[in-house]
Structures are given as structure tokens and as C-alpha cells.
Design a protein around this motif. Sequence first.
Motif, PDB file in Angstrom:
ATOM      1  N   ALA A  95       0.861  -1.185   0.000  1.00  0.00           N
ATOM      2  CA  ALA A  95       0.000   0.000   0.000  1.00  0.00           C
ATOM      3  C   ALA A  95       0.894   1.230   0.000  1.00  0.00           C
ATOM      4  CB  ALA A  95      -0.894   0.000   1.236  1.00  0.00           C
ATOM      5  N   ALA A  96       0.355   2.349  -0.477  1.00  0.00           N
ATOM      6  CA  ALA A  96       1.164   3.573  -0.486  1.00  0.00           C
ATOM      7  C   ALA A  96       0.282   4.788  -0.271  1.00  0.00           C
ATOM      8  CB  ALA A  96       1.915   3.697  -1.812  1.00  0.00           C
ATOM      9  N   TYR A  97       0.924   5.828   0.268  1.00  0.00           N
ATOM     10  CA  TYR A  97       0.268   7.141   0.348  1.00  0.00           C
ATOM     11  C   TYR A  97       1.261   8.191  -0.113  1.00  0.00           C
ATOM     12  CZ  TYR A  97      -1.626  11.498   1.903  1.00  0.00           C
ATOM     13  OH  TYR A  97      -2.076  12.806   1.896  1.00  0.00           O
ATOM     14  N   ASP A  98       0.791   9.098  -0.947  1.00  0.00           N
ATOM     15  CA  ASP A  98       1.625  10.214  -1.402  1.00  0.00           C
ATOM     16  C   ASP A  98       0.726  11.445  -1.447  1.00  0.00           C
ATOM     17  OD1 ASP A  98       4.444  10.480  -3.364  1.00  0.00           O
ATOM     18  OD2 ASP A  98       2.958  12.107  -3.370  1.00  0.00           O
ATOM     19  N   ALA A  99       1.197  12.534  -0.852  1.00  0.00           N
ATOM     20  CA  ALA A  99       0.370  13.738  -0.765  1.00  0.00           C
ATOM     21  C   ALA A  99       0.131  14.379  -2.137  1.00  0.00           C
ATOM     22  CB  ALA A  99       1.022  14.743   0.185  1.00  0.00           C
ATOM     23  N   PHE A 100       0.996  14.076  -3.092  1.00  0.00           N
ATOM     24  CA  PHE A 100       0.885  14.755  -4.394  1.00  0.00           C
ATOM     25  C   PHE A 100       0.680  13.827  -5.579  1.00  0.00           C
ATOM     26  CE2 PHE A 100       3.483  17.326  -1.511  1.00  0.00           C
ATOM     27  CZ  PHE A 100       2.662  18.451  -1.433  1.00  0.00           C
ATOM     28  N   CYS A 101       1.098  12.571  -5.429  1.00  0.00           N
ATOM     29  CA  CYS A 101       0.946  11.634  -6.559  1.00  0.00           C
ATOM     30  C   CYS A 101      -0.495  11.105  -6.566  1.00  0.00           C
ATOM     31  CB  CYS A 101       1.950  10.497  -6.378  1.00  0.00           C
ATOM     32  SG  CYS A 101       1.808   9.227  -7.635  1.00  0.00           S
ATOM     33  N   PRO A 102      -1.211  11.241  -7.694  1.00  0.00           N
ATOM     34  CA  PRO A 102      -2.608  10.807  -7.718  1.00  0.00           C
ATOM     35  C   PRO A 102      -2.774   9.303  -7.454  1.00  0.00           C
ATOM     36  CG  PRO A 102      -2.034  12.045  -9.707  1.00  0.00           C
ATOM     37  CD  PRO A 102      -0.759  11.794  -8.975  1.00  0.00           C
ATOM     38  N   ALA A 103      -3.898   8.962  -6.796  1.00  0.00           N
ATOM     39  CA  ALA A 103      -4.164   7.562  -6.422  1.00  0.00           C
ATOM     40  C   ALA A 103      -4.153   6.651  -7.648  1.00  0.00           C
ATOM     41  CB  ALA A 103      -5.503   7.477  -5.700  1.00  0.00           C
ATOM     42  N   ASP A 104      -4.649   7.144  -8.809  1.00  0.00           N
ATOM     43  CA  ASP A 104      -4.706   6.237  -9.966  1.00  0.00           C
ATOM     44  C   ASP A 104      -3.318   5.863 -10.475  1.00  0.00           C
ATOM     45  OD1 ASP A 104      -4.422   8.830 -10.815  1.00  0.00           O
ATOM     46  OD2 ASP A 104      -5.726   8.642 -12.570  1.00  0.00           O
ATOM     47  N   VAL A 105      -2.331   6.743 -10.253  1.00  0.00           N
ATOM     48  CA  VAL A 105      -0.951   6.420 -10.656  1.00  0.00           C
ATOM     49  C   VAL A 105      -0.424   5.307  -9.747  1.00  0.00           C
ATOM     50  CG1 VAL A 105       1.419   7.325 -10.803  1.00  0.00           C
ATOM     51  CG2 VAL A 105      -0.510   8.741 -11.572  1.00  0.00           C
ATOM     52  N   ILE A 106      -0.751   5.407  -8.461  1.00  0.00           N
ATOM     53  CA  ILE A 106      -0.312   4.381  -7.499  1.00  0.00           C
ATOM     54  C   ILE A 106      -0.992   3.046  -7.825  1.00  0.00           C
ATOM     55  CG2 ILE A 106      -0.355   3.731  -5.042  1.00  0.00           C
ATOM     56  CD1 ILE A 106      -0.111   6.738  -4.379  1.00  0.00           C
ATOM     57  N   GLU A 107      -2.298   3.110  -8.066  1.00  0.00           N
ATOM     58  CA  GLU A 107      -3.060   1.885  -8.367  1.00  0.00           C
ATOM     59  C   GLU A 107      -2.568   1.254  -9.670  1.00  0.00           C
ATOM     60  OE1 GLU A 107      -5.552   0.425  -6.573  1.00  0.00           O
ATOM     61  OE2 GLU A 107      -5.871   1.936  -5.002  1.00  0.00           O
ATOM     62  N   ALA A 108      -2.201   2.089 -10.646  1.00  0.00           N
ATOM     63  CA  ALA A 108      -1.735   1.563 -11.943  1.00  0.00           C
ATOM     64  C   ALA A 108      -0.447   0.759 -11.775  1.00  0.00           C
ATOM     65  CB  ALA A 108      -1.523   2.716 -12.922  1.00  0.00           C
ATOM     66  N   ALA A 109       0.284   1.025 -10.683  1.00  0.00           N
ATOM     67  CA  ALA A 109       1.510   0.263 -10.421  1.00  0.00           C
ATOM     68  C   ALA A 109       1.200  -1.007  -9.620  1.00  0.00           C
ATOM     69  CB  ALA A 109       2.510   1.141  -9.664  1.00  0.00           C
ATOM     70  N   GLY A 110      -0.092  -1.305  -9.477  1.00  0.00           N
ATOM     71  CA  GLY A 110      -0.488  -2.524  -8.755  1.00  0.00           C
ATOM     72  C   GLY A 110      -0.346  -2.382  -7.251  1.00  0.00           C
ATOM     73  N   VAL A 111      -0.444  -1.148  -6.758  1.00  0.00           N
ATOM     74  CA  VAL A 111      -0.277  -0.866  -5.332  1.00  0.00           C
ATOM     75  C   VAL A 111      -1.567  -0.240  -4.813  1.00  0.00           C
ATOM     76  CG1 VAL A 111       1.022   0.593  -3.694  1.00  0.00           C
ATOM     77  CG2 VAL A 111       2.225  -0.566  -5.567  1.00  0.00           C
ATOM     78  N   HIS A 112      -1.989  -0.651  -3.627  1.00  0.00           N
ATOM     79  CA  HIS A 112      -3.216  -0.103  -3.057  1.00  0.00           C
ATOM     80  C   HIS A 112      -2.957   1.324  -2.558  1.00  0.00           C
ATOM     81  CE1 HIS A 112      -6.900   0.379  -0.975  1.00  0.00           C
ATOM     82  NE2 HIS A 112      -6.351   0.316   0.228  1.00  0.00           N
ATOM     83  N   ALA A 113      -3.716   2.294  -3.087  1.00  0.00           N
ATOM     84  CA  ALA A 113      -3.535   3.692  -2.666  1.00  0.00           C
ATOM     85  C   ALA A 113      -4.452   3.967  -1.474  1.00  0.00           C
ATOM     86  CB  ALA A 113      -3.875   4.632  -3.820  1.00  0.00           C
TER      87      ALA A 113
END
Length: 305
Positions: free
Chosen positions: A159-177
Motif C-alpha cells: 500500500a502507499a500514500y503520497d500527498a501529491f501523486c494521484p491515487a490512480d498512478v499508485i493503483e496503476a503500479a499494482g499498489v493499493h492507494a
Amino acid sequence: MKVLVATEKPFAAAAVDGIKKEIEGAGNELVLLEKYTEKAQLLDAVKDVDAMIIRSDKADAEVLDAAKNLKIIVRAGAGYDNIDLAAATAHNVVAENTPGQNSNAVAELVFGLLVFTVRNFYNGKAGSELKGKKLGILAFGNVGRNVARIAKGFGMEVAAYDAFCPADVIEAAGVHAVKSQDELFQTCDIVSLHIPATPETIKSIDYKTVNQLPKGGILINTARKEVINEPELLKLLAEREDLKFITDIKPDADADFAKFEGRYFSTPKKMGAQTAEANINAGIAAAKQINAFFADGCTKYQVNK
Ligand code: NAD
């Protein structure tokens, strides 16, 4: 153009060779100041240079004042909190970093440290495995993305959290945002810090935040020591005997943390980017960026825009 490489802790010899080849190949001149011990040596060396490459060396207002001809300064590495950006801007100097060049090296170290930790620092007692554990990545930048890639190879949930990177970019990497930093700490067995040191993040990893980790939680820091609220983390480690804190950046209160034997480990000195590959990549990238700046004014990696 005269390009200075000023490194208190020098680059690997292969990196210096690569930098020299790049700089001289573009018709520029290379000057080396390595292993300097006094700031006066740096102040003297910068006097007539047009560009400079540094590592963790401090480019403060005094250095930028002394560098009368300086047009560009490049920090070979990701973090650039060692450059006084306001002073660089005031002197019309372009400040750049070389993002991404050492991120795989840092990410691999995260897993070296994690295996060492879950196997009880190799003390002979049975430990645990990373497979099936949930890893929380705080900041999905260059390092965070490499950590995610490797974690999947270990069979971890990521799982990941980033204050500026959009959730869909995180999800597209196969990671739960996850939706917040708090949610990351509440839902992950291990949280790995990859935030930069900014006014928002400094001392943000505090008692309340880390106390949200479930039983047996591990906090690992390969980012910057400034993001940790050290007195609060010490208090929490004293109260919660199940927590572990692992770091690549020795805290100011290292001696106090070291009292938590078996639950605290710090690398003797920052090791994240200490690979031949990262050294060479970052140094050569810095040289190429300087050449591109003088050739056609390219400022793609400018951090003081
Ligand atoms: P990066 O710039 O690629 O990524 C940083 C990420 O942090 C970005 O995605 C940004 O959106 C995010 N971010 C910024 N503020 C945030 C906040 N308040 N909350 C959540 N996310 C936030 O940087 P990187 O190359 O991935 O490096 C990450 C950190 O690792 C930096 O602090 C860097 O200095 C450190 N680092 C350490 C070593 C080492 O030797 N241990 C080597 C390289 C980098």
C-alpha cells in the motif's frame, strides 16, 4: 566552461572517469576538489567556476557568494536540502538534482535491512518472513516506486500514500492507494519512509503517527532523519516493546535509541546510495545536465524555479 566537482566524500573512481569524459567531451574543463577538510578550500575552489557538481556538500549562502561566475549547481543525488535554494536564486544560479539515479540502490537497501530485522538481526533465533506481510510506502516517488516493485517479488501486500501523486498512478503500479498517512500506519505491518524533508514533513513522524502501527510494527527510514520526531519516537519505543525502528540515517539521539537493543538498528553511516552503480549514474547524470544547460539552456531538473 569550468566545471568543479567538489566532494568532501569523493565519487567512486569510475564515476569521476565518467564525469570527466562527459564534461571534456562537450569541450568543457573539469576541476576536482576531493576530500577537502576546510570550508576555506571550497570557498577558494568555487571562485572562478561556471558550474559545480556536489554530493552531500553544503552549498550555503557563503559558498554561493564566493562563486562569482557560477551559473549552475547540480547535487548528484535526490535530496537537495544541502543547497541554500534562496541564495542560489538570489545569485541567479540554477540549482538541480539528479532524481531517480540512486533510487534502486536505496530500495534494495530497504529490503536488506528488512530481512535483517525480521530475522532478529541474525542473532540465531527463529524470525519471520516478509511474504504475506503488508508494507506501507510513505511517498510514491522514485524510491517508493522501486520499493513497491521489489516488495511484490517478496510476495508482500503493498500500500502507499503520497500527498501529491494521484491515487490512480499508485493503483496503476499494482499498489493499493490509501487515503491518508494515518490509514497507512493503521493498516500496515511495516511502514517505509520515502518523504523528502520539507516544512510539512519535518518531525511529522511523531508519537501519534507511529503509535497507529499494529502490534509488532516496524518503522524503517531511508529518507531523512529530520522527518522523525526523535523525542516522541523514543517515548513510544519505551512504552511499546513490540515496535522496531530501523534507519539508514543515524538519528541525533542515536545513543538513546541504541538502548532499545534488538528493536533499533542504524547503519553506521548513510548507505542508501552507496553503490558503484548509483555513484556512477548520479555523477554522470549531473555532468550531462550541466552540458545540456550550457549547450541549449536546458533546466529540466531545476529545483529553484
Ligand atoms: P522523489 O522526489 O522522487 O519522491 C518524493 C515523493 O514524496 C514525491 O512523490 C512527493 O509527491 C512525495 N511527497 C512530498 N511531500 C509529501 C508529504 N508531505 N506526504 C506524502 N508524500 C509527499 O524522491 P526520492 O528520490 O524518492 O527520495 C525520497 C527520499 O529519500 C528523499 O528524502 C531523499 O532525500 C531520500 N534519499 C535517501 C537516500 C539514502 O542514501 N538513504 C538516497 C536517496 C534519497
